[in-house]
Each structure stands twice: as C-alpha cells, then as structure tokens.
Design an enzyme around this catalytic site. Sequence first.
Site, PDB file in Angstrom:
ATOM      1  N   ASP A   5     169.392 107.429  46.011  1.00  0.00           N
ATOM      2  CA  ASP A   5     168.334 108.416  46.191  1.00  0.00           C
ATOM      3  C   ASP A   5     168.900 109.831  46.238  1.00  0.00           C
ATOM      4  O   ASP A   5     170.081 110.042  46.484  1.00  0.00           O
ATOM      5  CB  ASP A   5     167.564 108.135  47.482  1.00  0.00           C
ATOM      6  CG  ASP A   5     168.459 108.231  48.715  1.00  0.00           C
ATOM      7  OD1 ASP A   5     169.581 107.692  48.656  1.00  0.00           O
ATOM      8  OD2 ASP A   5     168.053 108.833  49.721  1.00  0.00           O
ATOM      9  N   GLU A   6     168.041 110.793  46.016  1.00  0.00           N
ATOM     10  CA  GLU A   6     168.329 112.216  46.231  1.00  0.00           C
ATOM     11  C   GLU A   6     169.651 112.656  45.595  1.00  0.00           C
ATOM     12  O   GLU A   6     170.476 113.318  46.214  1.00  0.00           O
ATOM     13  CB  GLU A   6     168.334 112.527  47.729  1.00  0.00           C
ATOM     14  CG  GLU A   6     166.998 112.250  48.398  1.00  0.00           C
ATOM     15  CD  GLU A   6     166.993 112.544  49.876  1.00  0.00           C
ATOM     16  OE1 GLU A   6     165.898 112.763  50.423  1.00  0.00           O
ATOM     17  OE2 GLU A   6     168.072 112.549  50.500  1.00  0.00           O
TER      18      GLU A   6
END
Length: 773
Positions: free
Chosen positions: A530-531
């Site tokens: 993620d991210e």
Amino acid sequence: MKFNRLMALLFGVSSPLYALDQTAVNWLGQNLDVKYTLLDTKPTTCPKAQQKCYYSELSFSVRKENTKANNDFAIFFSQLMPIYHVEGDNFAITHINGDIHKITPAAGFSGFSSAPTTVRFYTKDSQVTRSEVYAKLCCERTRSLKLTPQVIKSTQTQRDNDTGLDCNLNLTPFVTLNQLQTSSKDDTPWMGSEYLYQHQVKPTLDAAIGLIPKPKQLTVLSDKRLNLAAGINLQLSGISADAIAMAQQRLNTLGVKSTKEGLVVNVAVKPNKQSSPHYQLTVAENNISIQGNNSAAAFYALQSLAGLLDINDLRIPMVDIIDTPRYDFRGLHVDVARNFRSKAFILQTIEQMAAYKLNKLHLHLADDEGWRLAIDGLDELTSVGAYRCFDLTETRCLLPQLGAGNDKNAQVNGFYSAEDYIEILRYAKAHHIEVLPSLDMPGHSRAAIIAMEARYKKLMAQGKPEDAQKYRLVETADKTRYSSIQHYNDNTLNVCIANTYTFIDKVLSEVKVLHDRAGVPLNTYHIGADETAVLWLESPACKKLQASVKDFTNFNGYFIERVAKLLDKKGIQVAGWSDGLGDVRAANMPANIQSNGLGDIKRKRAPVAHRFANQGWQVVLSSPDVTYFDFPYQSHPEERGNHWASRAIESKKMFEFMPDNLPAHAEIWKNTNNHAYIANDSDSSLNKGVQFAGLQGHLWSEMLRSDAQAEYMLYPRLLALAERAWHHAEWELPYQAGRIYSQSSGYFTAKLQAQREADWQRFVAILGNSRTT
C-alpha cells in the site's frame, strides 16, 4: 496532522555562546519548560498557498537562567505532517525525515529565561486531538557526540490520577471549535458532556438471554436454569480434546470445572459438505449436547456455553441454538510495527477474539518505524530495526520517529523472538485462529532498509564485501528524490534490483520455517503493497528493467506480481491492500488472491471492493471509516486517535455497519465534515451472486504507545466487529445493484430503523450485564 514527542538535542551551532558539557545538557533536560499550544486548526489563509494547514506555538522557558545552556543546542521532535512556514527570528525549524523535525536558534534568539521564548509555525494538513501531540525531548551536542542525550522532563507523559489515562501536561487546553474543526466547511460537533447528555439513548431492555455475537437461531426451551456449579464432564465423539481445550479452559476460569462427577456434555462432530462451522447447542434439564460439523464448530459451541453462563451462580438458561457464521473470514489486524505490543497483549487478544468467534489475526510485523520478528541470519532486522532511539547514524537503532525518545527499553520498542512467534502461532491455532503475517513492502520498508544498511556497513568493516552486498537494499546510483505519504525520503525498496528479491525470498523462507516448526502451516501471507509513491525515476536499474520487460505497466505492479509468483511457488496464498493490488494485471496474478478493501465508503471508494470482488478475488472489507479502531470514539480533543477517515467511530457505528451493502450508508452516516453525501452505485455495481469474503477490524498503532492504550481503543469495539462479522442482522438493508442513496432516499425505512434500535438495545444489555462474560 500530529505533533509528536519532542526530543531536544544540544547541538553545536556556528557561533555558540558556550560549548555545552554533560552537566549543562543534563540541566537543560531537567529545567527547560516546554509548552505547546494549538492556536487554530482552520486559519483563514495558509501561507504559500497551502490548501490546508494549522497554526501552532511552542514556548520555552526556564525557572532560573543558565548561560551555558543558551545557544549550543538543537531540538528534535516528531510531527507527522511537515512544518512548512515559521514566523519570527527566534528559531528555525527544519524537516529531517519522516516525522522528525529540528529546531535551532536563529538570529533573534538571546537565550532561555523565565520569560517564554516562542516560535509560531504552520503545519500542513490538520490536527484536532490531544493524542496527536506527543511528549519527550532529549539533549546532546553534535560537536561532542559522546555526550548522552537527556529527555526534557517537562515533556514526559504523565498518568492522570482521575482517569488512569496518559496525558501530556505540556499541552495547553483544547477548548474551542477552532481547535476541533479542520476547515470553515467542517461542522463536526464537540462531543462533550452536554452533547452526550442530549444524545444519550437510555437502555430499554433488561439483560435478556442472548449472546455476542448473536446466533443464527436461539430458542428458549424453559424458564428454568441449569446449574453447572458441580462442573461438567465432556464426552467427546469425532473430535480430540486438544481441539476444544482452550474453550474448556475458559469455562474453567469462569468457575465451571471439568470433572468426572460433573454434568455430562456430549460433544459430537460429524463432518458434512458444509465447510463453514455449523453447530447446534442444546441445554436441557439434565444434560447438554453439542453437535458440529467440524472441530471449530464444537469449539464455538463451548464458547457460546461460556457466554450464556451467569458467573455469579454458574447457571445457564435452557436453550436450543443453531448457529453458523456470516463470513468465513472474521479478522482483526493488529499493528505491532509502529509501536510494539507485548507478547502478553497478543495472547490476551487471541483469547478475546476466540471468545467472540473471530478467526483471523492479521499481524502487521514490519513498517517504517519497526521490524518486529527475528529472522535467522539477519540479526540487524531486530538488533537495529526493532528499536528507536537517538542515533543519527542509525547503526544501533532507528531514528526516534513517533516521539519514541531515547530509551531502547521503552514499551514502543521490542520484537518477537523465534520462540515467541512460535508460541503465538500455537496459541492462535489452539483457539481456532489463523495468523496472517505481514511485513509491509515495497513501501513502508524503512526499518528493513536501514537495518540492512547497518548490516552492510558492519560486514564491510569486517572485510566481507560479498556478504555485505547480498542483502543490501540500496542502489547507490539511484538519485531519485521522493517523499512518501509519511514524508520519508528513504522508505521504499528498489523493486528493480536483484537484492530486493533475494532479501524477500530469505525472509519468507524463514517465516515459513517458523510456521513449520510451530506445526502451523503458512497458508496466507499479506505483502502490504500500500501507499507506494511513484518512485525510481532516476534509478539506472529501473530504467534498464523498464526497457527490457514486455508490456511494462508500472513498477509497483511489477513488484507485486513478482512477489505473488514467489509466494505461489511456495504454496502460500497472496493477500494485500487494495490500493496496491490496483496496480497489477489480474492475468499475471495467481487465481487465489485476498484483497483488503480499503475503500472509504463516504469518499466514493466502495467501487474498489466491488471491482475486486467482481473479478473473483476474495475481498475482506477493511473500510477505514468504520473498521479503524485507532480513531476516536467521539469527536472530542481528549479522545485518543486519528481523524482523516472518520471523526468518531463509536461501538454503535461498528454495530450499524451493513457490510453487504456499502453504498446504503449514505442514508445513515455523514462524511468527515459532518455533511450528507450521495452514493451512486449505478456505475460500480456488484455482479449478481458476488459476495465479500469477510470483514476485518484494524488497530493501527501510531498513537498507541502502550498496551493499556491499545486495550482502551480495542474494547468494546471488538465485540461490535464480531457481531457484524458473525451475524447477518434482519434489519440490514439488502443490496440492490444500481441504487442511489442519500439522506432522503428512504430505503432504510422507519421499520428497519426500529428493528436496528431494538437489536442495539439487546446488544447493549448483554454487553453491560455484569453477570455474564
């Protein structure tokens, strides 16, 4: 967003009044009084055309002057969003990395005195709760690194005698809406005593016969109650004693002993075609019978027996229960990476999960701020990566992100040894809980990168260049400059170098060995993903890779696809966060994928969960605006927690969640500014017959600095999570593709609202009943 712990270091400057010695360092640590004031969360204008900012002040004073502590210093502190504009000429503030900032004296500084010396500054984004302001400062001097940093006493966290909760006495009071609302458009209410009094819902039900989570069917057979004070005698058929030992132990702890002279409890397991646990529990006048289709079913039946028990007189109602779960995946995510959680906390959490029939523990073991699992042959992952203290070289610990201070023995630091992890796995298995380990990559990997760099330097100093290079995660020729979502400039694995995959293969192999040693197969591994920022633009290795790979799409997708194939070869299911999995090509992934749907319901991200479910992936709902238990219970500055996805997540909100119908919440909830919103499902509908695989709660730990704080945030919301993951309530609005929902659409009728309120009253009555567990 958060103003964290301060760590002051006495630091050499270009023309110091005096050179500090250790005595002066110690004196400043004991005598510098630091105050933080949140002046305005929604300034009329933000300097430098910043879209959102907040305005704060730090003041410094001493009770008595000490000229030797006047000028030769720097103050290091954690603030998760960057300070970008400083007023006045007393101090300069510089962003270092991540959340670490540095304050140094400027031209106007003339020394500390009893009169406060102040600095006012603007920070990007927003801050609204006192828990977003951390404590602690330290002291040292750069020109003499042999001096010992000292924590500034005035910024130490204190224990409130009235509440027993931690508090920061160096914070001035948060008392106005300008300190709670984040913009002129924000109508978030101040949920203080007056608000709670006006909105209180008085219980209308006595503690009825019932369970949390609610069974599929419960029939009261008699108004009589069966006495278990003499104990129980389990008679088993088709199941081993080990499979139900932990449920039996819970009963024993509650006072119901296992004895040959006790009431007979017949437990029979007969497998059928249904894979989900299914049980029938019958409490009759002279006996108790349990029938289940697998060992988990029998285990849950005994947990239901414990839930029915009156702990004062050890009697249970005579009932017949038929039960099976709503979802096969009923999970809790616990972040032990940002701030560490003790093994005791994890074991206790496993017990509570099992008591309420949750069955998946997603253990977040590595992130930017810490690596928490010992890996054989890579000692630096824990000797360096499991600790935060003040060491600018990062050879003995990571930088003190999240206001960690300088104490390596603090609760925020630590790791699980191989034996600890094996114990956790076995304990979870005994409670019919699967552990899903996660070591977040390729973003959120700073702890691993720094630890392997420390390993590299050590082995190079020993004259072992080949060994040093093997697991190094840095490409020295990569000149890419970036800032991650947490403002790190060095937290992402280079997905284009071979060492990255050598490292990952080593780590995964060792984790699998630990599972094998525990006798608990590693069935699913969560890669995170993620991210991850758009990176590697100046990486020679990535330029070469991009030119050589046919149909190249993006680097993050390439990484996930490659790691997924590695896991698939090891027979391990791939799991990941939906934002990262959105970068992959489904055709290049294994068939069996678990996606944690991070869609924020009110920000029109429900289509993410729908899209992945429609392509046949197992979607576990992880909506931040209802399942993130690191957010406040109420919108009040004294309530601990973050605020970007929701200003308040009460237990009732978790209870009200209708996970099979995400857009419908536009009728009953509002957005983070307390405004109504519209959810249009017409462009992102679930295909007919498609269902979600499960539901997961999340306990992120950036603001949870102790086990006690974590417990406060977890309970009682965990029970509401269990209720929704196990039981499909009659009042839940059925999903209908293509509908448009709003506060005025009227699909959630008054009748359904009344049914929900009655069900909530039942839940509260059971939860608040001191006679049951």
